[in-house]
Design a protein around this motif. Structure first.
Motif, PDB file in Angstrom:
ATOM      1  N   ALA A  57      24.800  -3.786 -51.420  1.00  0.00           N
ATOM      2  CA  ALA A  57      23.472  -3.169 -51.433  1.00  0.00           C
ATOM      3  C   ALA A  57      22.406  -4.156 -51.895  1.00  0.00           C
ATOM      4  CB  ALA A  57      23.487  -1.937 -52.338  1.00  0.00           C
ATOM      5  N   VAL A  58      22.713  -4.932 -52.929  1.00  0.00           N
ATOM      6  CA  VAL A  58      21.738  -5.902 -53.434  1.00  0.00           C
ATOM      7  C   VAL A  58      21.460  -6.981 -52.394  1.00  0.00           C
ATOM      8  CG1 VAL A  58      21.294  -7.656 -55.195  1.00  0.00           C
ATOM      9  CG2 VAL A  58      22.327  -5.475 -55.847  1.00  0.00           C
ATOM     10  N   GLU A  59      22.514  -7.506 -51.774  1.00  0.00           N
ATOM     11  CA  GLU A  59      22.326  -8.546 -50.761  1.00  0.00           C
ATOM     12  C   GLU A  59      21.574  -7.993 -49.552  1.00  0.00           C
ATOM     13  OE1 GLU A  59      22.258 -12.196 -49.080  1.00  0.00           O
ATOM     14  OE2 GLU A  59      22.932 -11.683 -51.116  1.00  0.00           O
ATOM     15  N   SER A  60      21.825  -6.737 -49.208  1.00  0.00           N
ATOM     16  CA  SER A  60      21.097  -6.108 -48.104  1.00  0.00           C
ATOM     17  C   SER A  60      19.610  -6.000 -48.422  1.00  0.00           C
ATOM     18  CB  SER A  60      21.669  -4.717 -47.816  1.00  0.00           C
ATOM     19  OG  SER A  60      23.020  -4.804 -47.381  1.00  0.00           O
ATOM     20  N   THR A  61      19.287  -5.734 -49.677  1.00  0.00           N
ATOM     21  CA  THR A  61      17.876  -5.677 -50.091  1.00  0.00           C
ATOM     22  C   THR A  61      17.200  -7.033 -49.902  1.00  0.00           C
ATOM     23  OG1 THR A  61      18.410  -3.976 -51.730  1.00  0.00           O
ATOM     24  CG2 THR A  61      16.314  -5.152 -51.996  1.00  0.00           C
ATOM     25  N   PHE A  62      17.891  -8.098 -50.300  1.00  0.00           N
ATOM     26  CA  PHE A  62      17.335  -9.439 -50.096  1.00  0.00           C
ATOM     27  C   PHE A  62      17.133  -9.721 -48.609  1.00  0.00           C
ATOM     28  CE2 PHE A  62      19.065 -10.472 -54.409  1.00  0.00           C
ATOM     29  CZ  PHE A  62      17.885 -10.927 -54.960  1.00  0.00           C
ATOM     30  N   LEU A  63      18.096  -9.335 -47.799  1.00  0.00           N
ATOM     31  CA  LEU A  63      17.988  -9.586 -46.358  1.00  0.00           C
ATOM     32  C   LEU A  63      16.800  -8.842 -45.754  1.00  0.00           C
ATOM     33  CD1 LEU A  63      21.737  -9.464 -45.280  1.00  0.00           C
ATOM     34  CD2 LEU A  63      20.231 -11.454 -45.196  1.00  0.00           C
ATOM     35  N   VAL A  64      16.583  -7.604 -46.180  1.00  0.00           N
ATOM     36  CA  VAL A  64      15.438  -6.844 -45.675  1.00  0.00           C
ATOM     37  C   VAL A  64      14.136  -7.548 -46.046  1.00  0.00           C
ATOM     38  CG1 VAL A  64      14.152  -4.690 -45.926  1.00  0.00           C
ATOM     39  CG2 VAL A  64      16.635  -4.640 -45.645  1.00  0.00           C
ATOM     40  N   ILE A  65      14.053  -8.072 -47.268  1.00  0.00           N
ATOM     41  CA  ILE A  65      12.844  -8.796 -47.696  1.00  0.00           C
ATOM     42  C   ILE A  65      12.625 -10.028 -46.823  1.00  0.00           C
ATOM     43  CG2 ILE A  65      11.799 -10.115 -49.574  1.00  0.00           C
ATOM     44  CD1 ILE A  65      13.210  -8.232 -51.534  1.00  0.00           C
ATOM     45  N   PHE A  66      13.700 -10.752 -46.525  1.00  0.00           N
ATOM     46  CA  PHE A  66      13.566 -11.958 -45.705  1.00  0.00           C
ATOM     47  C   PHE A  66      13.174 -11.619 -44.263  1.00  0.00           C
ATOM     48  CE2 PHE A  66      16.762 -13.806 -48.837  1.00  0.00           C
ATOM     49  CZ  PHE A  66      15.779 -14.438 -49.579  1.00  0.00           C
ATOM     50  N   PHE A  67      13.705 -10.534 -43.738  1.00  0.00           N
ATOM     51  CA  PHE A  67      13.314 -10.110 -42.390  1.00  0.00           C
ATOM     52  C   PHE A  67      11.844  -9.670 -42.363  1.00  0.00           C
ATOM     53  CE2 PHE A  67      17.911  -9.505 -41.237  1.00  0.00           C
ATOM     54  CZ  PHE A  67      17.883 -10.307 -40.118  1.00  0.00           C
ATOM     55  N   VAL A  68      11.385  -9.022 -43.420  1.00  0.00           N
ATOM     56  CA  VAL A  68       9.967  -8.645 -43.509  1.00  0.00           C
ATOM     57  C   VAL A  68       9.090  -9.894 -43.537  1.00  0.00           C
ATOM     58  CG1 VAL A  68       8.222  -7.608 -45.009  1.00  0.00           C
ATOM     59  CG2 VAL A  68      10.369  -6.407 -44.591  1.00  0.00           C
TER      60      VAL A  68
END
Length: 328
Positions: free
Chosen positions: A44-55
């Motif tokens: 979940a934490v890594e997915s949050t980082f990935l969403v930020i990078f995609f944004v």
């Protein structure tokens, strides 16, 4: 405001996110490195980082356009690393955690994908000028540092041969009496070279000196001289060269920026004078006709060429660029 993504503030924000992601990877490795299955909270934490990078990628594409973003090597790099992180987190990790006969369940494949996420740290060199300055300095000082390392290696290698002949071989079986400590430190040239490297770091050099002193007190002078020459002289000389390069590169960049500001001010004054001379009807504004006449003037073209401005731009493109308020 989409232009915010191109500011230094945005670089600092996303640079901190990248650093936080790297810190989390270290924590995750320590806590969950031996886990064979999926760890939900880490996913979940890594997915949050990935969403930020995609944004971030989305905002940069919206700000500069898809074409320029794709043509920029940093844009391609960001996209590739982020996509690989998504593949690792959302495809490879679940398959690896699920086990089975899938080749993606191999822990080697999983480790490779996780290591690739560390490539994102390279972006910090682009975001922070200080890191770029250090990288440039290392590049420019590499030649001098390389030859100093050659000199340092040469002095240590010479000392390794001397100590092997004088301390290692005479105390190596079947010689009598044998000395296990001398064998460990100086039994071969490679061991002696490693011992000299240890002494260079000043870690445990006293033990080496004490072991040598048993055979002759002059070895104390040898190790002291070795420290003075190799550690205090050559190593500090390397540090001095790198420091001097940092100051020189910083000074050159400051000088270039000061020259740019000076030339920009001079160009602004010159451009104002030229435009005032071209305003024939003294209306305070340049019409398209006045601008055409002005730019065809040989003196104007010569001035622009002195400032490195390309004059081969058609008026149909140039005038709309200069007409900022769009009133013609």
């Amino acid at each position: 405001d989409l232009q915010w993504i191109q500011t230094g503030q945005a670089d600092v924000v996303f640079g901190c996110v990248i650093a936080a992601n790297a810190l989390f990877m270290g924590i995750d490795t320590d806590l969950n490195g031996q886990e064979q299955g999926i760890v939900p909270w880490a996913l979940a934490v890594e997915s949050t980082f990935l969403v930020i990078f995609f944004v971030e990628i989305y905002l940069r594409i919206r700000a500069v356009g898809c074409g320029p973003f794709v043509c920029d090597r940093w844009g391609l790099f960001d996209s590739a690393v982020t996509i690989m992180g998504a593949v690792d987190n959302w495809i490879v990790a679940p398959l690896a955690g699920g086990g089975g006969d899938s080749p993606l369940a191999s822990m080697t494949v999983l480790r490779v994908f996780r290591l690739m996420r560390l490539a994102r740290l390279v972006r910090l060199f682009k975001m922070f000028d200080e890191l770029t300055l250090l990288l440039k300095t290392l590049g420019k000082s590499f030649k001098a540092v390389f030859w100093m390392m050659v000199l340092l290696t040469g002095t240590m290698y010479t000392g390794a041969i001397v100590t092997t002949i004088m301390l290692g071989i005479p105390h190596f079986p079947p010689q009598k009496p044998s000395d296990e400590e001398m064998q460990r430190h100086f039994g071969t040239v490679s061991r002696s070279l490693f011992t000299h490297f240890v002494v260079l770091t000043t870690e445990g050099w006293v033990d080496v000196a004490d072991a040598s002193r048993v055979h002759h007190w002059l070895w104390d002078l040898y190790w002291i001289l070795n420290l003075v020459v190799n550690h205090f002289a050559l190593i500090n000389l390397v540090v001095g060269v790198i420091t001097e390069r940092i100051l020189r590169v910083a000074s050159e960049e400051d000088s270039d920026f000061s020259s740019f500001l000076m030339e920009s001010g001079q160009f602004k004054k010159t451009l104002k004078t030229i435009f005032e001379a071209g305003d024939v009807d003294c209306s305070g504004e340049l019409t398209l006709r006045e601008l055409e006449v002005l730019l065809r003037d040989p003196d104007t073209q010569e001035v622009f060429q002195m400032f490195g401005i390309n004059m081969n731009v058609h008026m149909d493109y140039l005038y709309p660029i200069l007409d900022l308020n769009g009133d013609g």
